[in-house]
Design a protein around this motif. Structure first.
Motif, mmCIF file in Angstrom:
data_model
loop_
_atom_site.group_PDB
_atom_site.id
_atom_site.type_symbol
_atom_site.label_atom_id
_atom_site.label_comp_id
_atom_site.label_asym_id
_atom_site.label_seq_id
_atom_site.Cartn_x
_atom_site.Cartn_y
_atom_site.Cartn_z
ATOM 1 N N THR A 82 0.834 -1.190 0.000
ATOM 2 C CA THR A 82 0.000 0.000 0.000
ATOM 3 C C THR A 82 0.875 1.248 0.000
ATOM 4 O O THR A 82 1.882 1.310 0.697
ATOM 5 C CB THR A 82 -0.892 0.007 1.249
ATOM 6 O OG1 THR A 82 -1.698 -1.166 1.239
ATOM 7 C CG2 THR A 82 -1.778 1.233 1.285
ATOM 8 N N VAL A 83 0.480 2.234 -0.770
ATOM 9 C CA VAL A 83 1.205 3.500 -0.795
ATOM 10 C C VAL A 83 0.973 4.231 0.522
ATOM 11 O O VAL A 83 -0.155 4.347 0.994
ATOM 12 C CB VAL A 83 0.738 4.370 -1.984
ATOM 13 C CG1 VAL A 83 1.370 5.743 -1.919
ATOM 14 C CG2 VAL A 83 1.054 3.678 -3.292
ATOM 15 N N THR A 84 2.047 4.711 1.105
ATOM 16 C CA THR A 84 1.971 5.478 2.341
ATOM 17 C C THR A 84 2.456 6.901 2.082
ATOM 18 O O THR A 84 3.551 7.089 1.558
ATOM 19 C CB THR A 84 2.824 4.847 3.452
ATOM 20 O OG1 THR A 84 2.327 3.544 3.747
ATOM 21 C CG2 THR A 84 2.777 5.695 4.723
ATOM 22 N N ALA A 85 1.633 7.882 2.459
ATOM 23 C CA ALA A 85 2.018 9.289 2.351
ATOM 24 C C ALA A 85 2.216 9.844 3.752
ATOM 25 O O ALA A 85 1.414 9.582 4.656
ATOM 26 C CB ALA A 85 0.948 10.094 1.618
ATOM 27 N N GLY A 86 3.292 10.587 3.943
ATOM 28 C CA GLY A 86 3.511 11.279 5.208
ATOM 29 C C GLY A 86 2.943 12.687 5.116
ATOM 30 O O GLY A 86 3.137 13.374 4.114
ATOM 31 N N VAL A 115 -2.149 7.230 5.251
ATOM 32 C CA VAL A 115 -1.478 8.490 5.582
ATOM 33 C C VAL A 115 -0.969 8.439 7.012
ATOM 34 O O VAL A 115 -1.698 8.040 7.927
ATOM 35 C CB VAL A 115 -2.435 9.695 5.409
ATOM 36 C CG1 VAL A 115 -1.719 11.002 5.784
ATOM 37 C CG2 VAL A 115 -2.956 9.768 3.977
ATOM 38 N N VAL A 116 0.281 8.845 7.201
ATOM 39 C CA VAL A 116 0.874 9.004 8.526
ATOM 40 C C VAL A 116 0.967 10.502 8.804
ATOM 41 O O VAL A 116 1.578 11.238 8.034
ATOM 42 C CB VAL A 116 2.274 8.361 8.595
ATOM 43 C CG1 VAL A 116 2.897 8.601 9.971
ATOM 44 C CG2 VAL A 116 2.206 6.872 8.288
ATOM 45 N N VAL A 117 0.339 10.946 9.897
ATOM 46 C CA VAL A 117 0.288 12.378 10.215
ATOM 47 C C VAL A 117 1.303 12.707 11.307
ATOM 48 O O VAL A 117 1.419 11.990 12.313
ATOM 49 C CB VAL A 117 -1.123 12.792 10.677
ATOM 50 C CG1 VAL A 117 -1.170 14.292 10.997
ATOM 51 C CG2 VAL A 117 -2.153 12.450 9.602
ATOM 52 N N TRP A 118 2.033 13.804 11.119
ATOM 53 C CA TRP A 118 3.066 14.260 12.057
ATOM 54 C C TRP A 118 2.782 15.719 12.390
ATOM 55 O O TRP A 118 2.700 16.559 11.496
ATOM 56 C CB TRP A 118 4.441 14.116 11.412
ATOM 57 C CG TRP A 118 5.601 14.460 12.295
ATOM 58 C CD1 TRP A 118 5.923 15.690 12.792
ATOM 59 C CD2 TRP A 118 6.610 13.564 12.784
ATOM 60 N NE1 TRP A 118 7.061 15.621 13.556
ATOM 61 C CE2 TRP A 118 7.512 14.328 13.562
ATOM 62 C CE3 TRP A 118 6.854 12.200 12.620
ATOM 63 C CZ2 TRP A 118 8.612 13.773 14.189
ATOM 64 C CZ3 TRP A 118 7.961 11.651 13.241
ATOM 65 C CH2 TRP A 118 8.823 12.420 14.010
ATOM 66 N N SER A 135 10.957 9.874 5.488
ATOM 67 C CA SER A 135 11.652 9.502 4.255
ATOM 68 C C SER A 135 11.959 8.006 4.214
ATOM 69 O O SER A 135 12.271 7.468 3.152
ATOM 70 C CB SER A 135 12.945 10.312 4.105
ATOM 71 O OG SER A 135 13.860 10.004 5.138
ATOM 72 N N HIS A 136 11.853 7.338 5.377
ATOM 73 C CA HIS A 136 12.085 5.900 5.417
ATOM 74 C C HIS A 136 10.815 5.106 5.707
ATOM 75 O O HIS A 136 10.828 3.885 5.697
ATOM 76 C CB HIS A 136 13.148 5.570 6.468
ATOM 77 C CG HIS A 136 14.472 6.175 6.152
ATOM 78 N ND1 HIS A 136 14.878 7.384 6.659
ATOM 79 C CD2 HIS A 136 15.465 5.760 5.335
ATOM 80 C CE1 HIS A 136 16.076 7.679 6.182
ATOM 81 N NE2 HIS A 136 16.448 6.720 5.373
ATOM 82 N N GLN A 137 9.721 5.809 5.963
ATOM 83 C CA GLN A 137 8.463 5.128 6.252
ATOM 84 C C GLN A 137 7.401 5.373 5.191
ATOM 85 O O GLN A 137 6.409 4.643 5.138
ATOM 86 C CB GLN A 137 7.916 5.590 7.613
ATOM 87 C CG GLN A 137 8.769 5.199 8.803
ATOM 88 C CD GLN A 137 8.145 5.646 10.103
ATOM 89 O OE1 GLN A 137 7.160 6.389 10.128
ATOM 90 N NE2 GLN A 137 8.712 5.202 11.217
ATOM 91 N N ALA A 138 7.599 6.386 4.387
ATOM 92 C CA ALA A 138 6.559 6.795 3.445
ATOM 93 C C ALA A 138 7.087 6.835 2.020
ATOM 94 O O ALA A 138 8.286 6.926 1.780
ATOM 95 C CB ALA A 138 5.999 8.168 3.840
ATOM 96 N N ASP A 139 6.165 6.764 1.074
ATOM 97 C CA ASP A 139 6.512 6.830 -0.345
ATOM 98 C C ASP A 139 6.566 8.269 -0.848
ATOM 99 O O ASP A 139 7.098 8.525 -1.929
ATOM 100 C CB ASP A 139 5.473 6.052 -1.159
ATOM 101 C CG ASP A 139 5.381 4.608 -0.704
ATOM 102 O OD1 ASP A 139 6.385 3.902 -0.811
ATOM 103 O OD2 ASP A 139 4.305 4.191 -0.225
ATOM 104 N N ALA A 317 -2.901 18.509 -3.039
ATOM 105 C CA ALA A 317 -1.602 17.972 -2.636
ATOM 106 C C ALA A 317 -1.489 16.493 -2.983
ATOM 107 O O ALA A 317 -0.450 16.026 -3.455
ATOM 108 C CB ALA A 317 -1.394 18.195 -1.141
ATOM 109 N N VAL A 318 -2.563 15.751 -2.766
ATOM 110 C CA VAL A 318 -2.556 14.324 -3.109
ATOM 111 C C VAL A 318 -2.457 14.147 -4.623
ATOM 112 O O VAL A 318 -1.765 13.247 -5.110
ATOM 113 C CB VAL A 318 -3.815 13.630 -2.551
ATOM 114 C CG1 VAL A 318 -3.934 12.190 -3.073
ATOM 115 C CG2 VAL A 318 -3.771 13.624 -1.030
#
Length: 348
Positions: A82-86, A115-118, A135-139, A317-318
């Motif tokens: 699955t594609v992950t976006a940060g 999506v991972v939110v920070w 940069s190491h967890q998301a695409d 943005a997406v």
């Protein structure tokens, strides 16, 4: 052979290390140090394919020396999983940003992405930390960043980046911006038509940003006083920040008849201070906000504002991320801008 430093040998950070090790190492740096191709590095670090044991050992040692960590792209996870976006948001307590995040989440869900939110908490160090981790967890990474392009590049590790609220002409990265100039022109013209000639601004950033520049430019076009003496920087992007900023603005410019707030929270704070100081809104002081939060409909008087379609900002943005992943050119010009819309209510 690579020179290896033993545990009891000490050196200053970065001493006797390749120049590439002073920034985030890439697969190219490892290949250059080990004297092999990128493909060989990929096979060695992912333990795939036929590779000479001595060559593999040399590549892994180069990767260790450079602190190289392969991204999800390098590990081949983009096609398989699955594609992950940060998503990096500056302040989740500000109701503006959860709405932007909602747009990102909705658009990502439609594409089957996660999506991972920070929350960077308006802290440049945390922004860089977010890039280091994501940069190491998301695409790909989407977000708000204060650092210039060269600093972002050092922490990005080659992952696609889309900047929020930074105009395409302000960065070499893909971006989605807000057309502050067009929005502020609408708001200032509205105040001017209502008879206001002494208009102050409560800004939210110390350096002259697009909203302040648009305010000063339009004031000049309208023949109004237009210099930094009419601008006060609030201590924070909040109602309390707006209250404090308005106290300073009224002390410096007691004759103002209207004020433009950097955002709606600051504008609501301005109204609270005006009332404490015995000024009626809008009879004695007109107040204009920027953002279009639902909060503006709940205060009394209801807030006149420049409404931004925050969910569209997130959706765009997406779309930028999808274009980058497909190898297409990102949206540019008007297609990458969200234009504020003047919403007239009772405060101005």
């Amino acid at each position: 052979m690579l020179r290896v430093r033993t545990e009891n040998q000490r050196a200053e950070p970065g001493a006797d290390r390749p120049e590439s090790a002073r920034r985030r190492a890439t697969i190219h740096d490892v290949a250059r140090l080990a004297g092999v191709s990128r493909q060989t590095v990929s096979r060695a670090v992912n333990d795939k394919g036929e590779i000479d044991p001595g060559t593999k050992e040399r590549v892994l040692e180069a990767a260790r020396l450079l602190d190289y960590r392969p991204s999800r792209f390098a590990r081949g996870l983009v096609q398989k999983g699955t594609v992950t976006a940060g998503l990096v948001i500056p302040d989740l307590r500000n109701p503006f940003f959860p709405e932007v995040a909602a747009g990102v989440l909705e658009a990502a869900e439609q594409r089957g992405w996660q999506v991972v939110v920070w929350d960077s908490r308006i802290d440049e160090a945390r922004e860089r930390q977010a890039l280091d981790v994501l940069s190491h967890q998301a695409d790909a990474v989407v977000g708000y960043f204060m650092d210039p392009d060269d600093v972002l590049t050092r922490h990005l590790g080659g992952v696609p980046l889309v900047l929020l609220e930074r105009g395409p002409q302000q960065t070499r990265f893909a971006a989605v911006g807000i057309d502050a100039a067009t929005g502020v022109e609408q708001g200032m013209n509205h105040l001017f038509r209502a008879g206001h000639r002494r208009i102050g601004m409560l800004d939210g950033v110390h350096s002259p940003g697009p909203r302040r520049q648009a305010f000063l430019d339009q004031a000049r076009r309208l023949g109004l006083p237009a210099d930094e003496d009419w601008v006060v920087v609030c201590p924070e992007h909040s109602v309390a920040g707006g209250e404090a900023g308005m106290e300073r603005l009224l002390a410096a410019r007691p004759d103002i008849t209207a004020v433009f707030g950097f955002n709606d929270l600051i504008a609501v704070g301005a109204m609270r201070t005006a009332r404490r100081r015995g000024r009626s809104v809008p009879d004695d002081l007109a107040v204009l906000g920027f953002d279009g939060l639902s909060l503006g409909e709940l205060v009394e008087p209801a807030l006149t504002t420049l409404h931004i379609d925050k969910r569209r900002l997130g959706r765009l943005a997406v779309e930028q991320v999808a274009r980058l992943r497909a190898g297409e050119e990102p949206l540019r010009g008007a297609d990458a801008w969200v234009v504020p819309e003047l919403v007239v209510r009772a405060s101005a």
